[in-house]
Design an enzyme around this catalytic site. Sequence first.
Site, PDB file in Angstrom:
ATOM      1  N   LYS A 208      -0.543 -12.595  -7.516  1.00 56.14           N
ATOM      2  CA  LYS A 208       0.059 -11.437  -6.837  1.00 56.14           C
ATOM      3  C   LYS A 208       1.392 -11.812  -6.202  1.00 56.14           C
ATOM      4  O   LYS A 208       2.390 -11.109  -6.347  1.00 56.14           O
ATOM      5  CB  LYS A 208      -0.911 -10.899  -5.782  1.00 56.14           C
ATOM      6  CG  LYS A 208      -0.322  -9.865  -4.855  1.00 56.14           C
ATOM      7  CD  LYS A 208       0.025  -8.574  -5.566  1.00 56.14           C
ATOM      8  CE  LYS A 208       0.890  -7.685  -4.703  1.00 56.14           C
ATOM      9  NZ  LYS A 208       1.163  -6.377  -5.286  1.00 56.14           N
ATOM     10  N   CYS A 262       6.769  -4.822   0.294  1.00 61.62           N
ATOM     11  CA  CYS A 262       6.169  -5.883  -0.516  1.00 61.62           C
ATOM     12  C   CYS A 262       7.181  -6.961  -0.902  1.00 61.62           C
ATOM     13  O   CYS A 262       7.042  -8.120  -0.507  1.00 61.62           O
ATOM     14  CB  CYS A 262       5.596  -5.279  -1.802  1.00 61.62           C
ATOM     15  SG  CYS A 262       4.518  -3.893  -1.484  1.00 61.62           S
TER      16      CYS A 262
END
Length: 428
Positions: A208, A262
């Site tokens: 991720k 993010c």
Amino acid sequence: MSTLPEPDICVLGLGYVGLPTASLLATSGFNVVGFDTNPRILEALRNGQTHLQEAGLATLVAAACHSGRLTSVAEPKAAHTFVICVPTPVRPDHGVDLRMVEAAAKALVPHLRPGNLVILESTSPIGTTRNVVGRCIREGGLEPGRDVHLCYCPERVLPGNTVSELVNNDRIIGGFTPACAQRAEAIYRRFCQGRITLTDDLTAEMSKLMENTYRDVNIAVANTFACIAERAGIDVWEAIAHANRHPRVTILQPGPGVGGHCIPVDPWFFVEAFPEETQLLRAARERNDGQAQRIIVRLKDTGLLSPGSKLAVLGAAYKADIDDARLSPAALVKDAAEASGFTVSVHDPLVRPGVHEGLEISGDLATCLKGAAAAVVLTGHTAYRQLDPTQMAALMPGRLVYDARHILDQRVFAEAGFTVLVLGRGRA
Ligand code: SAJ
């Protein structure tokens, strides 16, 4: 451990990921309770509504609530599966703040029973699942992998397209043990139409972080090329279009920096934990954050601005056609402009007017442009593609426009008497 028990899921954190996930779990047949520390979110959900602007989300939430399978709760409740979807921000010193993950884990532990499954979805540094969530579970007297299942299942959704991507994207499931991963797969399989691959929790956490870091570094490469093009008198947009004809080259788009919750955050998780190995990643972060200052320097270099000049910043959303202003490049541009003695007014057609992360945002374009010496387009909103230079000229005493997204028709603006600067275009 028992086989998959009666579906009954508690989602902790009802934000951009938790709310659509809880709703999809409910519409795929699970009985879901959603918990959040924000009472406004719980209140909206009680009325079958959402606080978020996302394509298809309002309908999905309404359907989930009306089915009776999604309800909001003021405290976590006993469930067979717990899904943690809380933010993992970085502090001003770029260190990760895992307090919300820890608080969510501690909140669910009193309700945890042998045979349950705990899933962490929040983007987290390597080891968080076993060392933070796992530690809380152990402190509650249960052993991950033996008494309860524990997994890391990162979300991968693109804000603005969340519901569709939750359903269609491939998914990684990282189990503390292989049995943990298989147990979580049975849950995601119910609504995920993408391919689901199983691995361990550490590998899933690293994957991720790699995805978002890869994107940040590649945007930094594009921004570096834009700087070179400006110095060399070349149009980077044309050069990128040519280079991207190569079958193995896909250069991303330069811009005013990298915003959102993010991509500007996640590379720091690597940098904090592995400072020696991550000089490239740190340099990319600094390159992307430095775009704001470079925009202001280029505007100053025109000689068309004077101390106290007003800059109209168009675009507070961190990218086109969304209403999300978190970690927006507009904030860095405002800081750089004010440090150079300019005043700044910020407009966005989609972000709710008000103060976001210290940035005052107006929905009134005319007020923003009035009295401005220059307009700086930071977001590629569809609405800005139709900006009318004649109307702008009637409001602005200055005739300077900066296009950080390459969306304006330079010729039309030039005909209306504007000096047009395009990020990455070194030619007039
Ligand atoms: N940007 C550029 N040039 C580009 C692409 C993006 O300057 O060529 C900028 C955007 O303007 C924006 C920022 O980067 O300010 C981030 O936008 P984005 O569309 O690249 O990504 P996010 O933050 O909206 O969502 C990302 C996605 N990650 C990847 O594409 C690898 C998404 O799939 C993740 O689920 C999400 O982060 C997340 O939650 O981690």
